[in-house]
Design an enzyme around this catalytic site. Sequence first.
Site, PDB file in Angstrom:
ATOM      1  N   TYR A   1     -20.068   2.373  -3.727  1.00 22.50           N
ATOM      2  CA  TYR A   1     -19.747   0.726  -3.922  1.00 22.50           C
ATOM      3  C   TYR A   1     -20.506   0.213  -2.753  1.00 22.50           C
ATOM      4  O   TYR A   1     -20.244  -1.090  -2.825  1.00 22.50           O
ATOM      5  CB  TYR A   1     -18.326   0.547  -4.029  1.00 22.50           C
ATOM      6  CG  TYR A   1     -17.416   1.258  -2.713  1.00 22.50           C
ATOM      7  CD1 TYR A   1     -17.762   0.697  -1.590  1.00 22.50           C
ATOM      8  CD2 TYR A   1     -16.309   1.909  -3.042  1.00 22.50           C
ATOM      9  CE1 TYR A   1     -17.048   1.519  -0.540  1.00 22.50           C
ATOM     10  CE2 TYR A   1     -15.767   2.623  -2.064  1.00 22.50           C
ATOM     11  CZ  TYR A   1     -16.001   2.352  -0.823  1.00 22.50           C
ATOM     12  OH  TYR A   1     -15.263   2.908   0.273  1.00 22.50           O
TER      13      TYR A   1
ATOM     14  N   LYS B   1     -16.041  -9.300  -2.904  1.00 25.18           N
ATOM     15  CA  LYS B   1     -17.414  -9.242  -1.901  1.00 25.18           C
ATOM     16  C   LYS B   1     -18.155 -10.329  -2.552  1.00 25.18           C
ATOM     17  O   LYS B   1     -18.283 -10.856  -3.750  1.00 25.18           O
ATOM     18  CB  LYS B   1     -18.113  -7.953  -2.308  1.00 25.18           C
ATOM     19  CG  LYS B   1     -17.251  -6.924  -1.904  1.00 25.18           C
ATOM     20  CD  LYS B   1     -17.888  -5.535  -1.971  1.00 25.18           C
ATOM     21  CE  LYS B   1     -17.167  -4.585  -1.782  1.00 25.18           C
ATOM     22  NZ  LYS B   1     -17.601  -3.179  -2.272  1.00 25.18           N
TER      23      LYS B   1
ATOM     24  N   CYS C   1      23.407  -0.441  28.751  1.00 26.19           N
ATOM     25  CA  CYS C   1      22.455   0.332  28.463  1.00 26.19           C
ATOM     26  C   CYS C   1      22.725   1.589  27.925  1.00 26.19           C
ATOM     27  O   CYS C   1      23.566   2.255  28.405  1.00 26.19           O
ATOM     28  CB  CYS C   1      21.337   0.478  29.611  1.00 26.19           C
ATOM     29  SG  CYS C   1      20.032   1.335  29.457  1.00 26.19           S
TER      30      CYS C   1
ATOM     31  N   ASP D   1     -22.144  27.487 -18.840  1.00 25.25           N
ATOM     32  CA  ASP D   1     -21.815  28.597 -18.075  1.00 25.25           C
ATOM     33  C   ASP D   1     -23.070  29.747 -17.812  1.00 25.25           C
ATOM     34  O   ASP D   1     -23.408  30.254 -16.826  1.00 25.25           O
ATOM     35  CB  ASP D   1     -20.604  29.581 -18.607  1.00 25.25           C
ATOM     36  CG  ASP D   1     -19.346  28.545 -18.447  1.00 25.25           C
ATOM     37  OD1 ASP D   1     -19.277  27.706 -17.412  1.00 25.25           O
ATOM     38  OD2 ASP D   1     -18.134  28.649 -18.870  1.00 25.25           O
TER      39      ASP D   1
ATOM     40  N   LYS E   1     -10.062  -1.326  -5.362  1.00 25.04           N
ATOM     41  CA  LYS E   1      -9.977  -0.669  -4.206  1.00 25.04           C
ATOM     42  C   LYS E   1      -9.575   0.814  -4.448  1.00 25.04           C
ATOM     43  O   LYS E   1      -8.364   0.777  -4.477  1.00 25.04           O
ATOM     44  CB  LYS E   1      -8.942  -1.467  -3.521  1.00 25.04           C
ATOM     45  CG  LYS E   1      -9.103  -0.899  -1.691  1.00 25.04           C
ATOM     46  CD  LYS E   1      -8.534  -1.979  -0.808  1.00 25.04           C
ATOM     47  CE  LYS E   1      -8.721  -1.407   0.616  1.00 25.04           C
ATOM     48  NZ  LYS E   1      -8.014  -0.333   0.565  1.00 25.04           N
TER      49      LYS E   1
ATOM     50  N   SER F   1     -14.182  -1.761   8.310  1.00 26.61           N
ATOM     51  CA  SER F   1     -13.022  -1.692   7.371  1.00 26.61           C
ATOM     52  C   SER F   1     -13.062  -3.353   6.789  1.00 26.61           C
ATOM     53  O   SER F   1     -14.036  -3.911   6.917  1.00 26.61           O
ATOM     54  CB  SER F   1     -11.934  -1.207   8.222  1.00 26.61           C
ATOM     55  OG  SER F   1     -10.877  -1.731   7.595  1.00 26.61           O
TER      56      SER F   1
ATOM     57  N   CYS G   1      21.176   3.957  31.084  1.00 27.41           N
ATOM     58  CA  CYS G   1      21.742   4.060  32.229  1.00 27.41           C
ATOM     59  C   CYS G   1      23.090   3.549  32.607  1.00 27.41           C
ATOM     60  O   CYS G   1      23.523   3.169  33.459  1.00 27.41           O
ATOM     61  CB  CYS G   1      20.777   3.464  33.158  1.00 27.41           C
ATOM     62  SG  CYS G   1      20.603   1.589  33.099  1.00 27.41           S
TER      63      CYS G   1
ATOM     64  N   CYS H   1      15.952   2.215  35.390  1.00 28.03           N
ATOM     65  CA  CYS H   1      16.670   2.953  34.418  1.00 28.03           C
ATOM     66  C   CYS H   1      15.621   3.736  33.938  1.00 28.03           C
ATOM     67  O   CYS H   1      14.430   3.537  33.461  1.00 28.03           O
ATOM     68  CB  CYS H   1      16.633   1.702  33.107  1.00 28.03           C
ATOM     69  SG  CYS H   1      17.123   2.541  31.407  1.00 28.03           S
TER      70      CYS H   1
ATOM     71  N   LYS I   1      -4.392  -6.806  -1.263  1.00 24.18           N
ATOM     72  CA  LYS I   1      -3.555  -5.395  -1.408  1.00 24.18           C
ATOM     73  C   LYS I   1      -2.404  -5.655  -2.292  1.00 24.18           C
ATOM     74  O   LYS I   1      -1.960  -6.741  -2.375  1.00 24.18           O
ATOM     75  CB  LYS I   1      -2.906  -5.109  -0.145  1.00 24.18           C
ATOM     76  CG  LYS I   1      -3.884  -4.571   1.059  1.00 24.18           C
ATOM     77  CD  LYS I   1      -4.120  -2.901   0.831  1.00 24.18           C
ATOM     78  CE  LYS I   1      -5.061  -2.413   1.888  1.00 24.18           C
ATOM     79  NZ  LYS I   1      -4.354  -1.958   3.031  1.00 24.18           N
TER      80      LYS I   1
ATOM     81  N   GLU J   1     -14.069  -5.522  -7.237  1.00 23.21           N
ATOM     82  CA  GLU J   1     -14.144  -4.273  -7.514  1.00 23.21           C
ATOM     83  C   GLU J   1     -12.547  -3.838  -7.215  1.00 23.21           C
ATOM     84  O   GLU J   1     -11.617  -4.064  -6.403  1.00 23.21           O
ATOM     85  CB  GLU J   1     -14.877  -3.575  -6.379  1.00 23.21           C
ATOM     86  CG  GLU J   1     -16.425  -3.977  -6.689  1.00 23.21           C
ATOM     87  CD  GLU J   1     -17.096  -3.557  -5.481  1.00 23.21           C
ATOM     88  OE1 GLU J   1     -16.559  -2.437  -4.871  1.00 23.21           O
ATOM     89  OE2 GLU J   1     -18.301  -3.888  -5.413  1.00 23.21           O
TER      90      GLU J   1
ATOM     91  N   CYS K   1      17.680  -4.272  29.421  1.00 25.11           N
ATOM     92  CA  CYS K   1      18.620  -3.813  30.668  1.00 25.11           C
ATOM     93  C   CYS K   1      17.994  -4.086  31.767  1.00 25.11           C
ATOM     94  O   CYS K   1      16.547  -4.059  31.927  1.00 25.11           O
ATOM     95  CB  CYS K   1      18.107  -2.158  30.178  1.00 25.11           C
ATOM     96  SG  CYS K   1      18.572  -1.141  31.928  1.00 25.11           S
TER      97      CYS K   1
ATOM     98  N   ASP L   1      -8.178   4.217  -3.787  1.00 25.14           N
ATOM     99  CA  ASP L   1      -7.194   4.892  -2.849  1.00 25.14           C
ATOM    100  C   ASP L   1      -7.546   6.347  -2.399  1.00 25.14           C
ATOM    101  O   ASP L   1      -7.030   7.214  -3.010  1.00 25.14           O
ATOM    102  CB  ASP L   1      -5.992   4.835  -3.393  1.00 25.14           C
ATOM    103  CG  ASP L   1      -4.801   5.002  -2.118  1.00 25.14           C
ATOM    104  OD1 ASP L   1      -5.286   4.535  -0.875  1.00 25.14           O
ATOM    105  OD2 ASP L   1      -3.556   4.854  -2.114  1.00 25.14           O
TER     106      ASP L   1
HETATM  107  S1  IVH Z   1     -16.324  -2.045   0.733  1.00 26.80           S
HETATM  108  C1  IVH Z   1     -18.240  -3.383   4.603  1.00 26.80           C
HETATM  109  N1  IVH Z   1     -15.276  -1.549  -1.733  1.00 26.80           N
HETATM  110  O1  IVH Z   1     -11.363   0.146   1.587  1.00 26.80           O
HETATM  111  C2  IVH Z   1     -17.643  -3.176   3.279  1.00 26.80           C
HETATM  112  N2  IVH Z   1     -14.211  -0.502   0.237  1.00 26.80           N
HETATM  113  O2  IVH Z   1      -9.873  -1.195   3.656  1.00 26.80           O
HETATM  114  C3  IVH Z   1     -17.092  -1.615   3.332  1.00 26.80           C
HETATM  115  N3  IVH Z   1     -12.513   0.880  -0.408  1.00 26.80           N
HETATM  116  O3  IVH Z   1     -12.876   1.718   4.390  1.00 26.80           O
HETATM  117  C4  IVH Z   1     -16.027  -1.395   2.156  1.00 26.80           C
HETATM  118  N4  IVH Z   1     -12.647   0.852  -2.498  1.00 26.80           N
HETATM  119  O4  IVH Z   1     -12.661   3.364   2.317  1.00 26.80           O
HETATM  120  C5  IVH Z   1     -15.087  -1.252  -0.203  1.00 26.80           C
HETATM  121  N5  IVH Z   1     -14.519  -0.952  -3.765  1.00 26.80           N
HETATM  122  C6  IVH Z   1     -14.407  -1.087  -2.786  1.00 26.80           C
HETATM  123  C7  IVH Z   1     -13.433   0.051  -1.932  1.00 26.80           C
HETATM  124  C8  IVH Z   1     -13.414   0.192  -0.606  1.00 26.80           C
HETATM  125  C9  IVH Z   1     -11.945   1.401  -1.538  1.00 26.80           C
HETATM  126  C10 IVH Z   1     -11.941   1.599   0.926  1.00 26.80           C
HETATM  127  C11 IVH Z   1     -12.824   1.858   1.876  1.00 26.80           C
HETATM  128  C12 IVH Z   1     -12.613   1.071   3.164  1.00 26.80           C
HETATM  129  C13 IVH Z   1     -11.305   0.606   3.060  1.00 26.80           C
HETATM  130  C14 IVH Z   1     -11.216  -0.863   3.663  1.00 26.80           C
END
Ligand code: IVH
Length: 663
Positions: free
Chosen positions: A216, A280, A398, A33, A109, A78, A401, A421, A304, A107, A416, A111
Amino acid sequence: MEERYNELINIINEADYNYHTLDKPTITDQEYDSLLRELFDLEEKHPELVREDSPTHRAGGQILAGFNKITHKIPMLSLSDVFNYDEIRLFDERIKKENIKPQYVCEQKIDGLSVSLIYENGILKSGATRGNGTIGEDITTNVKTIKTIPLKINEPIDIEVRGEIYMSKKTFNKINQERIKNNQEPYLNTRNLAAGSIRQLDSKVAASRKLDSFIYHLPNPEDYGLATHYEALEYMKKLGFKTNPNNKIFDNIEDLIDYIEYEKELRPSLEYDIDGLVIKLNNIQDQFKMGYTAKYPRWATAYKFPAETVLTKLKDITFTVGRTGQITPNAVLDPVIVAGSKISRATLHNIGYIEDKDLRIGDIVSIHKAGDVIPEVVAPIIDRRTGQETRVKMITNCPICNSELKQTASKIDYFCPNDNCPARNIEGLIHFVSREAMNIEGLGEAIIEDFYNLGFIKNFIDIYNLKNHQEDLIELEGFGTKSVTNLLSSIEESKKRSLEHLLMGLGIKGIGEKTAKILAQKYRNIDNLINVTYNDLISIKDIGDILAKNICDYFKSQENLKLIADLKHLGINMNTIMEEQKENEYFTNKKFVITGTLSKIKRNELKKIIESYNGDVSESVSSKTDVVIVGESPGSKYDKALKLNIEIWNDEKINEILSELQK
Ligand code: IVH
């Protein structure tokens, strides 16, 4: 003094890095600080000293009027989703089919929301959201408030990195407890709150939200001499970014699947939310080999986690009428939060679905939802029945109508049959003006319904005659001269839309965006389409028997032909504007850079020609460039092409190709 100023910046930036990124504090809070205060004082007295990478920028303070747009040089894609282990194995097989011996990086994912960070000479210049993948929003000021995002990296280089901005569960809970105390509605989940925070116009508020980051993705690892994704992660870590310590390499898909089981157990104890794992391909050359679809890389996929299931009450079942007359039963639910969104309705598809599941009004039902996937009513909880539940019967008329409903040939659905309608007409009008079709702004669903009921718009033609009711419209509640003028000009503008948009808008059964494009590309104008035969259509790759019949039936109807003639008469474009897509061995699917002056053709014109053959012309040479076209007095692009060993075409060669194309 300048020396002390620079020293302060270094000490504080390092302390931030040690504390936030490495989680290993090196100085006490008091020391921190007092150093920061000293820095603020110095900057106040000597504003000329202020450096772009000064940690004082992390405090926020700037209030923006809005966010500027930033175009991503490389689109932010994506990921494709998979939901079970067999789908992961299929992903692995697709890779092996290309003769790749895969090594994967797995990796978490995260959120949150993705971000692109651009550094020039090692200094953070901009941060942008993903937006639609091509154009995002400039969130630089708020990004600077995130302590794990370095304002200056450890090498003075130009680089773009991508990652996720997120909020820890702890911060999220703290903010929500505060809101509940103040009788405010709590936020739904960490992702929504992180996204809301990064879009705060007041950067002080953004700073107070204590966002965090994981980096990432490095878009061009080969430009930095890196051969694998894992090396790219290590490199980014070395530069000062926070990378995820759980990233792991696997040589075998079954080992990776075992690891997913472990991650599932780890999930509740993590300090942040994850909604799956990302797999990946590690080797960058292998990634090139797999390439991309329009939306996703083929070298990565997102697994997922299974959907979240919750219980709620099925309060009612209502029936709605779609554009084609199809009747759909819908569940009206006691609102609940599943996978971070509030659900109060869910489609039940058709009466067979309700009967198969034996759903009754009053039942407690389980519903589930995975990520962005549409919520689904899974089953009634039989044990919770009280005897008060009631069965629903299919309606016979329907709901709008009152026409007697008919069954479709498949006997699964009811529809219908009344072409007039109101529900069908309104849905048809909503579809006609939608963005994918005629793209008329200012005619939202509620307005169409009002205009329909007021008699202003009963059919497509009426939309184009709205200008005759200008005075009446201005008088309507919620309208004024300006909004009516805007609406009418958007309607006029829509007359110029290309044939594929009109085809979409007409609502021909089975024609979606993709088919509309295929037809417009091939037939070029509506008259060609009107005269098309079933056999012509069926020979097109993406058009099957039913769709071909629907299209022929549509253009056989006198009523539809009259509608088209009337629209034509009103000045609506009936031609395809899209360039005809041609192919040749020289240009198609290749990436070009043009440099220097060409003797027979301007660079712009050549660019247009190349693009008309679905080739790509860009400004800068990289390892992705296929050919560099070199005219007289070329610039440094020529040198770079030589260095990267890229194919070069000279003036003579391009003239030869052009004259061959003219033959
Ligand atoms: S790689 C071309 N790595 O998931 C590769 N995405 O469903 C681009 N996300 O839009 C993405 N963790 O926002 C990558 N370890 C990870 C991630 C990740 C979260 C998200 C990211 C992307 C979405 C796709």
